[in-house]
Write an enzyme that holds these catalytic residues in place. Structure first.
Site, PDB file in Angstrom:
ATOM      1  N   ASP A   1       0.861  -1.188   0.000  1.00 24.28           N
ATOM      2  CA  ASP A   1       0.000   0.000   0.000  1.00 24.28           C
ATOM      3  C   ASP A   1       0.896   1.237   0.000  1.00 24.28           C
ATOM      4  O   ASP A   1       1.504   1.569   1.027  1.00 24.28           O
ATOM      5  CB  ASP A   1      -0.906   0.007   1.230  1.00 24.28           C
ATOM      6  CG  ASP A   1      -1.995  -1.063   1.175  1.00 24.28           C
ATOM      7  OD1 ASP A   1      -1.725  -2.156   0.655  1.00 24.28           O
ATOM      8  OD2 ASP A   1      -3.100  -0.798   1.674  1.00 24.28           O
TER       9      ASP A   1
ATOM     10  N   LYS B   1      -6.983   3.278  -3.626  1.00 27.16           N
ATOM     11  CA  LYS B   1      -7.444   3.283  -2.237  1.00 27.16           C
ATOM     12  C   LYS B   1      -7.703   4.725  -1.818  1.00 27.16           C
ATOM     13  O   LYS B   1      -6.934   5.626  -2.156  1.00 27.16           O
ATOM     14  CB  LYS B   1      -6.364   2.631  -1.367  1.00 27.16           C
ATOM     15  CG  LYS B   1      -6.608   2.642   0.125  1.00 27.16           C
ATOM     16  CD  LYS B   1      -5.460   1.908   0.836  1.00 27.16           C
ATOM     17  CE  LYS B   1      -5.532   2.072   2.345  1.00 27.16           C
ATOM     18  NZ  LYS B   1      -4.398   1.397   3.032  1.00 27.16           N
TER      19      LYS B   1
ATOM     20  N   LYS C   1     -10.344   0.088  -2.807  1.00 25.43           N
ATOM     21  CA  LYS C   1     -10.248  -0.091  -1.363  1.00 25.43           C
ATOM     22  C   LYS C   1     -10.599   1.208  -0.642  1.00 25.43           C
ATOM     23  O   LYS C   1      -9.819   2.156  -0.656  1.00 25.43           O
ATOM     24  CB  LYS C   1      -8.847  -0.548  -0.961  1.00 25.43           C
ATOM     25  CG  LYS C   1      -8.671  -0.726   0.554  1.00 25.43           C
ATOM     26  CD  LYS C   1      -7.269  -1.222   0.906  1.00 25.43           C
ATOM     27  CE  LYS C   1      -7.049  -1.270   2.410  1.00 25.43           C
ATOM     28  NZ  LYS C   1      -5.691  -1.744   2.770  1.00 25.43           N
TER      29      LYS C   1
END
Length: 313
Positions: free
Chosen positions: A150, A213, A249
């Site tokens: 991430d 995300k 996400k």
């Protein structure tokens, strides 16, 4: 899910992106009411949310023991007697997300469970480090066995409209990730406008992000339905333009079972049922799982369990 190979930067198209903010907000406000999920259907959707959770600990006092407890919860997220009553087995969370130094303890604790280990990197949460150091952190995470990375973007590139700089940065991160999947955290609460969210989403996907995300969870404003709607439509456009499929996400601020249902309705309405699986949809959360388990307990027993009976770690 195969890795997103990315494309060349299409900077000319970015200037053409326009977002009708009132229309987005109206659409987002109606989403929770678009599907009536009761009893069996609601329980099924809540169990699906569990398998899409990136169960996360990103605290300054994380230890291998704390991570091991989190991993035990990831392997058995819902009390076995509740799952047995529902005829369900083999349920796990979608991944465990930790800092790079906690990857090895997480891998040991998860063993052969098949649960991926995700690691934040690139100077999380602010990303305000020299690029070579951010890339070194990605390489460290990969070397220690992270299955997913991430990463965080440089928000200033978005705010200044420096799309080539953002693309080049993300492309370098994508290369550093190697065979690990990359989630690009846009920190949407810092981006000031929905147009910036849409443009940053497209650049991230063009650079090879496998998921986009919303947030680090550390911004003043994290995942919201309007922002998520804009990002999902960017994913749809990218798929239509390139044939490549990218996941989504939301992270930060999703704390209740109702939130888990609302975001799944968004995925089903905007992207289709294919996105209701952990390969394409993840929820970044820690406290959310406790409330879902409490709702599942009520479904099975007719009673709400005390929150402390659903400890997450």
């Amino acid at each position: 899910m195969t890795l997103n190979p990315g494309t060349d930067l299409r900077s000319d198209a970015l200037s053409e992106i326009r977002i009708n903010t009132p229309a987005v907000e109206r659409r987002a406000a109606t989403l929770p009411a678009r599907r009536s999920l009761k009893r069996d259907h609601q329980a099924a959707w809540l169990l699906n949310a569990v398998r899409c959770i990136d169960l996360t600990t990103l605290a300054g006092d994380d230890t291998p023991d704390r991570v091991a407890r989190l991993c035990a919860k990831a392997r058995q997220p819902i009390a076995p007697e509740l799952l047995e009553a529902m005829g369900v087995s083999g349920l796990t969370t979608g991944a465990v997300c930790v800092y790079p130094t906690m990857i090895a303890p997480a891998k040991r604790a998860l063993g052969n469970s098949g649960i991926p280990v995700a690691s934040v990197a690139t100077g999380f949460p602010a990303g305000l480090m020299p690029l070579n150091l951010r890339l070194a952190e990605v390489l460290y995470a990969v070397e220690h066995g992270a299955d997913e990375i991430d990463i965080v973007i440089t928000r200033a590139h978005v705010l200044r409209g420096e799309w080539t700089a953002l693309y080049d940065e993300l492309r370098a991160m994508r290369e550093a990730c190697g065979s690990a999947k990359m989630k690009a955290i846009l920190a949407t609460g810092d981006l000031k406008s929905l147009e910036n969210v849409a443009r940053a989403s497209h650049v991230a996907m063009q650079a090879g992000a496998d998921w986009i995300k919303t947030s680090t969870g550390k911004e003043a404003v994290n995942a919201t339905l309007p922002v998520s709607l804009v990002m999902c439509r960017a994913i749809r456009d990218y798929r239509d333009q390139t044939g490549h499929v990218v996941g989504f996400k939301p992270a930060g601020g999703l704390r209740t079972a109702k939130d888990a249902l609302n975001w799944q309705v968004l995925m089903a309405e905007e992207l289709g049922r294919d996105w209701l699986r952990p390969e394409l949809f993840r929820i970044g959360a820690s406290s959310l799982l406790g409330d879902i388990e409490r709702q599942i307990s009520h479904y099975v027993t007719g009673r709400y369990a005390a929150a402390h009976r659903q400890a997450i770690a």
